[in-house]
Motif scaffolding. Sequence first.
Motif, PDB file in Angstrom:
ATOM      1  N   ALA A 197       0.836  -1.207   0.000  1.00  0.00           N
ATOM      2  CA  ALA A 197       0.000   0.000   0.000  1.00  0.00           C
ATOM      3  C   ALA A 197       0.871   1.259   0.000  1.00  0.00           C
ATOM      4  CB  ALA A 197      -0.917  -0.012   1.217  1.00  0.00           C
ATOM      5  N   PRO A 198       0.351   2.372  -0.503  1.00  0.00           N
ATOM      6  CA  PRO A 198       1.097   3.631  -0.417  1.00  0.00           C
ATOM      7  C   PRO A 198       1.372   3.978   1.049  1.00  0.00           C
ATOM      8  CG  PRO A 198      -1.029   3.936  -1.559  1.00  0.00           C
ATOM      9  CD  PRO A 198      -0.980   2.529  -1.109  1.00  0.00           C
ATOM     10  N   VAL A 199       2.463   4.696   1.313  1.00  0.00           N
ATOM     11  CA  VAL A 199       2.782   5.047   2.701  1.00  0.00           C
ATOM     12  C   VAL A 199       2.621   6.553   2.917  1.00  0.00           C
ATOM     13  CG1 VAL A 199       4.298   3.068   3.113  1.00  0.00           C
ATOM     14  CG2 VAL A 199       5.263   5.216   2.237  1.00  0.00           C
ATOM     15  N   MET A 200       2.200   6.887   4.112  1.00  0.00           N
ATOM     16  CA  MET A 200       1.904   8.273   4.473  1.00  0.00           C
ATOM     17  C   MET A 200       3.119   9.188   4.295  1.00  0.00           C
ATOM     18  SD  MET A 200      -0.528  10.301   5.549  1.00  0.00           S
ATOM     19  CE  MET A 200      -0.046  12.007   5.312  1.00  0.00           C
ATOM     20  N   LEU A 201       4.302   8.634   4.580  1.00  0.00           N
ATOM     21  CA  LEU A 201       5.511   9.463   4.508  1.00  0.00           C
ATOM     22  C   LEU A 201       5.667  10.140   3.143  1.00  0.00           C
ATOM     23  CD1 LEU A 201       8.344   7.494   6.383  1.00  0.00           C
ATOM     24  CD2 LEU A 201       7.131   9.564   7.103  1.00  0.00           C
ATOM     25  N   ASP A 202       5.163   9.468   2.103  1.00  0.00           N
ATOM     26  CA  ASP A 202       5.259  10.054   0.758  1.00  0.00           C
ATOM     27  C   ASP A 202       4.246  11.169   0.527  1.00  0.00           C
ATOM     28  OD1 ASP A 202       7.277   8.293   0.161  1.00  0.00           O
ATOM     29  OD2 ASP A 202       5.925   6.789  -0.705  1.00  0.00           O
ATOM     30  N   TYR A 203       3.332  11.345   1.476  1.00  0.00           N
ATOM     31  CA  TYR A 203       2.259  12.325   1.273  1.00  0.00           C
ATOM     32  C   TYR A 203       2.288  13.476   2.275  1.00  0.00           C
ATOM     33  CZ  TYR A 203       0.205   9.030  -2.009  1.00  0.00           C
ATOM     34  OH  TYR A 203      -0.005   8.225  -3.081  1.00  0.00           O
ATOM     35  N   LEU A 204       3.318  13.498   3.138  1.00  0.00           N
ATOM     36  CA  LEU A 204       3.354  14.535   4.180  1.00  0.00           C
ATOM     37  C   LEU A 204       3.399  15.939   3.581  1.00  0.00           C
ATOM     38  CD1 LEU A 204       5.908  13.136   6.815  1.00  0.00           C
ATOM     39  CD2 LEU A 204       3.406  12.998   6.834  1.00  0.00           C
ATOM     40  N   CYS A 205       2.675  16.863   4.195  1.00  0.00           N
ATOM     41  CA  CYS A 205       2.754  18.254   3.764  1.00  0.00           C
ATOM     42  C   CYS A 205       4.069  18.846   4.286  1.00  0.00           C
ATOM     43  CB  CYS A 205       1.555  19.051   4.282  1.00  0.00           C
ATOM     44  SG  CYS A 205       1.460  19.154   6.075  1.00  0.00           S
ATOM     45  N   GLY A 206       4.392  20.019   3.841  1.00  0.00           N
ATOM     46  CA  GLY A 206       5.663  20.625   4.218  1.00  0.00           C
ATOM     47  C   GLY A 206       5.851  20.721   5.729  1.00  0.00           C
ATOM     48  N   GLU A 207       4.807  21.159   6.419  1.00  0.00           N
ATOM     49  CA  GLU A 207       4.941  21.336   7.880  1.00  0.00           C
ATOM     50  C   GLU A 207       5.114  20.016   8.606  1.00  0.00           C
ATOM     51  OE1 GLU A 207       1.838  23.751   9.563  1.00  0.00           O
ATOM     52  OE2 GLU A 207       2.227  25.348   8.098  1.00  0.00           O
ATOM     53  N   CYS A 208       4.369  19.008   8.173  1.00  0.00           N
ATOM     54  CA  CYS A 208       4.488  17.694   8.823  1.00  0.00           C
ATOM     55  C   CYS A 208       5.863  17.091   8.563  1.00  0.00           C
ATOM     56  CB  CYS A 208       3.387  16.752   8.341  1.00  0.00           C
ATOM     57  SG  CYS A 208       1.766  17.155   9.046  1.00  0.00           S
ATOM     58  N   ARG A 209       6.343  17.309   7.355  1.00  0.00           N
ATOM     59  CA  ARG A 209       7.676  16.780   7.015  1.00  0.00           C
ATOM     60  C   ARG A 209       8.743  17.457   7.870  1.00  0.00           C
ATOM     61  NH1 ARG A 209       9.299  13.705   3.451  1.00  0.00           N
ATOM     62  NH2 ARG A 209       7.258  13.678   2.476  1.00  0.00           N
ATOM     63  N   GLU A 210       8.616  18.766   8.011  1.00  0.00           N
ATOM     64  CA  GLU A 210       9.582  19.523   8.810  1.00  0.00           C
ATOM     65  C   GLU A 210       9.541  19.056  10.269  1.00  0.00           C
ATOM     66  OE1 GLU A 210       9.818  24.081   9.763  1.00  0.00           O
ATOM     67  OE2 GLU A 210       9.475  23.741   7.616  1.00  0.00           O
ATOM     68  N   HIS A 211       8.323  18.828  10.767  1.00  0.00           N
ATOM     69  CA  HIS A 211       8.174  18.357  12.142  1.00  0.00           C
ATOM     70  C   HIS A 211       8.867  17.001  12.314  1.00  0.00           C
ATOM     71  CE1 HIS A 211       6.122  18.230  16.085  1.00  0.00           C
ATOM     72  NE2 HIS A 211       6.174  16.922  15.892  1.00  0.00           N
ATOM     73  N   PHE A 212       8.623  16.116  11.381  1.00  0.00           N
ATOM     74  CA  PHE A 212       9.211  14.770  11.454  1.00  0.00           C
ATOM     75  C   PHE A 212      10.731  14.854  11.429  1.00  0.00           C
ATOM     76  CE2 PHE A 212       9.940  10.444   9.415  1.00  0.00           C
ATOM     77  CZ  PHE A 212       9.616   9.735  10.554  1.00  0.00           C
ATOM     78  N   GLU A 213      11.251  15.691  10.567  1.00  0.00           N
ATOM     79  CA  GLU A 213      12.708  15.847  10.500  1.00  0.00           C
ATOM     80  C   GLU A 213      13.251  16.422  11.806  1.00  0.00           C
ATOM     81  OE1 GLU A 213      13.253  17.886   6.796  1.00  0.00           O
ATOM     82  OE2 GLU A 213      12.774  16.033   5.691  1.00  0.00           O
ATOM     83  N   GLY A 214      12.474  17.330  12.389  1.00  0.00           N
ATOM     84  CA  GLY A 214      12.867  17.902  13.678  1.00  0.00           C
ATOM     85  C   GLY A 214      12.955  16.826  14.752  1.00  0.00           C
ATOM     86  N   VAL A 215      11.955  15.969  14.819  1.00  0.00           N
ATOM     87  CA  VAL A 215      11.962  14.897  15.820  1.00  0.00           C
ATOM     88  C   VAL A 215      13.205  14.039  15.645  1.00  0.00           C
ATOM     89  CG1 VAL A 215      10.749  12.854  16.681  1.00  0.00           C
ATOM     90  CG2 VAL A 215       9.430  14.846  15.919  1.00  0.00           C
ATOM     91  N   ARG A 216      13.492  13.713  14.388  1.00  0.00           N
ATOM     92  CA  ARG A 216      14.651  12.862  14.120  1.00  0.00           C
ATOM     93  C   ARG A 216      15.949  13.539  14.549  1.00  0.00           C
ATOM     94  NH1 ARG A 216      13.875   9.947   8.342  1.00  0.00           N
ATOM     95  NH2 ARG A 216      15.872   9.159   9.043  1.00  0.00           N
ATOM     96  N   ARG A 217      16.032  14.851  14.303  1.00  0.00           N
ATOM     97  CA  ARG A 217      17.252  15.573  14.710  1.00  0.00           C
ATOM     98  C   ARG A 217      17.440  15.518  16.229  1.00  0.00           C
ATOM     99  NH1 ARG A 217      16.133  19.189  10.713  1.00  0.00           N
ATOM    100  NH2 ARG A 217      15.016  20.607  12.092  1.00  0.00           N
ATOM    101  N   TYR A 218      16.342  15.712  16.971  1.00  0.00           N
ATOM    102  CA  TYR A 218      16.443  15.650  18.448  1.00  0.00           C
ATOM    103  C   TYR A 218      16.844  14.250  18.906  1.00  0.00           C
ATOM    104  CZ  TYR A 218      14.767  20.320  19.534  1.00  0.00           C
ATOM    105  OH  TYR A 218      14.662  21.675  19.681  1.00  0.00           O
ATOM    106  N   LEU A 219      16.255  13.230  18.302  1.00  0.00           N
ATOM    107  CA  LEU A 219      16.607  11.860  18.699  1.00  0.00           C
ATOM    108  C   LEU A 219      18.083  11.599  18.442  1.00  0.00           C
ATOM    109  CD1 LEU A 219      13.514   9.790  17.481  1.00  0.00           C
ATOM    110  CD2 LEU A 219      14.121  10.435  19.827  1.00  0.00           C
TER     111      LEU A 219
END
Length: 456
Positions: free
Chosen positions: A222-244
Amino acid sequence: MALITPAVKGTKDILPSRSGAVRFLETLLLELAAGFGFKEIRTPVFEYTELFTRGVGETTDVVTKEMYTFDDKGGRSLTLKPEGTAGAVRAFLEHGLFNETLPQKVSYVTSCYRYEKPQAGRYREFNQFGVECLGAAAPAADAEMISLAQSVFDFLGVSRIRLELNSIGCPSCRKQYTAALLAYFGSKTSELCSSCGERLGKNPMRILDCKSPVCSAVALQAPVMLDYLCGECREHFEGVRRYLEAMDIAYTVNPRIVRGLDYYTRTVFEFVSGEIGAQGTVCGGGRYDGLVEELGGPSMPSLGFAMGLERLMLVLDKQNIRLPSPGGCAVYIASVGGEASLKAAQTAYSLRAQGIAAEFDLAGRSLKAQMKYAGKIGAAYTAVIGEEELKTGSAALKRMADGFEIPVALGDFAQKLSLLLADDALSGAAQAVAAFGPGQGDPRVIFKAFSGEETH
Ligand code: ATP
Ligand code: MG
């Protein structure tokens, strides 16, 4: 023996041999959370049903199949809590905590109820350790939340547990994704189970969480959500990863995690063990930016996780991690004769008042049988009161581990025992009992203090 009825299917008793370890674990978890700024909240076991249908989501398995819902004698529909978040958020709103400094961080250990098929790691009554952070939008909050769960495993010495991370976006970017899912699963309806057939029309994302092997196989492509994230959600996700990464917390991105509750947005995560069978998710959580509003409150980005205590204990067992247990008998006061028995009772009562765990004969047993009992309960010391001891007002305290004996006036028992115990391994357990209780200090101290006694 003809027991009239066994325990209800899917429920378990925690027997005295294990309850100390369980209590230790619960306290440890709350203390660790306290170190991250989370304060305990306690909410009722049952709530109005509507709280969960709205809060957990009408199309979730929890709401459609698993809730213990009943009408009370006043005709109100009530439900035993299937999870802890909805109740915590309800209390947060009802008591106006959103008017206080934000974020508000709360923790709990609670029993939960779900009508599920009982199996290893899946019960109808189970316990969750959970935390909620209300009013925090930044990626730092997601990372802090994850780091608390990680620190639980680190603190207990659990290894081989993997952190899986995903983002399931926000309602706005999910629209496009849902359309893509509809198109994909719509072309596969004949392969889906009957429940997923229904899910397709209501909430196709739920199909990704279906436990049936056939649907899971279809979901793989099935398609995955990560490919459909809007700019803000993508930025948030990248932020979480940077903190981790800054905190050196290892994770893998698993685009297939969606979690079983409808309220999640953006970050979702699971801690998974491969050692406890099919139910390997020990902890699951994520962000639920829409929930507070959904339950009638202001718009308030929030997040949380819940850890299944039974599954955590399964992992501890598998990895041979023993939890210390408080308690143990410090001294057994044996007696010979009626008057000595009175003296034994009085001495034990006074010792207990001074914080020393004492036992005496309650069964009218012979001295030999009393000593056998003292051995069985693991008394660290024993003393025998007979005619002679009554006369002199003094008795020999005997350390059971090595037979060391010392005569002590009965009135000085407490003082002498305290000194002796402080030198013995048992002193740890005694201190631990004193140190026990949330908010009373560093979990490391509790852990050390307990480590004299080990049962699990
Ligand atoms: P699962 O996919 O295992 O059904 P879930 O998505 O329903 O889990 P959550 O509602 O997020 O789980 O609950 C958080 C944690 O509570 C789970 O990760 C698990 O450790 C525990 N848990 C959930 N349901 C049960 C159950 N029936 N028995 C024991 N533990 C459970
Ligand atoms: Mg479930």
